[in-house]
Design an enzyme around this catalytic site. Sequence first.
Site, short mmCIF file in Angstrom:
data_model
loop_
_atom_site.label_atom_id
_atom_site.label_comp_id
_atom_site.label_asym_id
_atom_site.label_seq_id
_atom_site.Cartn_x
_atom_site.Cartn_y
_atom_site.Cartn_z
N HIS A 82 44.39 27.13 43.60
CA HIS A 82 43.45 26.64 44.62
C HIS A 82 42.93 25.26 44.24
O HIS A 82 43.10 24.81 43.11
CB HIS A 82 42.23 27.57 44.69
N LYS B 61 45.77 27.04 55.53
CA LYS B 61 44.90 26.08 54.85
C LYS B 61 45.75 25.10 54.08
O LYS B 61 46.90 25.39 53.77
CB LYS B 61 44.01 26.80 53.82
N TYR C 287 37.13 32.62 41.40
CA TYR C 287 38.30 32.17 40.63
C TYR C 287 38.15 32.58 39.16
O TYR C 287 37.04 32.72 38.66
CB TYR C 287 38.42 30.64 40.67
ZN LIG Z 1 42.01 28.21 48.07
#
Ligand SMILES: [Zn+2]
Length: 220
Positions: free
Chosen positions: A10, A121, A39
């Site tokens: 990410h 995304k 995360y």
């Molecule tokens: Zn992400």
Amino acid sequence: MRKINELIWHCTATPQGRKTTVAEIDSWHKQRGWNGIGYHKVVHLDGTVSDGRPISKIGAHVKGKNTGTIGYVYVGGTDKAGKAKDTRTAAQKATMRRLTLEAIREYGLTKVTGHNQYANKACPCFDAQAEYADLLTMKNGMPNKDPAKLTSSRTLKGSAASGVGVLGTTATDAAAQLQPLVEISGYLKFAFIALTLVGLAFVVYAKLDDSGAFTEKKPK
Ligand SMILES: [Zn+2]
């Protein structure tokens, strides 16, 4: 320990050059009603790493894909205007590569991907699957267990500039250099076996010869 088979990368979606702390991400994620930072690791602009949620705990980073995965994030991901951009510094690229290889080895990962493969995304703003595919294929094939020395040619320039893991060879080069050695030792083995067989044949022949089997019988 839960079973982990995939690492998903990410970005923090923060502007290029802006620092972000674990505490900051933690507060963003708490605002979303999550149990703190979603995360497991955070890679800062200078390539240093902070721990996020413990690896043993299921993350909160990709809807429907948190089971069996770990989520790592790098700080950055947009330009100053907030538009998606691969803003990774050379130091971040080197660290991300090292972390990816370490995770592959430690958890036996079979997949490395990016958030954008599971959601509409831009995150993490680079093709993680393509960039780290070579790490997955060489995880068992390399004699060198030190990830710092397995820097790929792609990140070599960046890591050389930052003085991290500089080695004058790439992983694939090293494998290519090993290949002839493996072939030579194969030939030697074959030659050794062949010579041994020929030797044995001579011994057997000599014995038989002594017994007179191969010599002409003398006329009586
Ligand atoms: Zn992400």
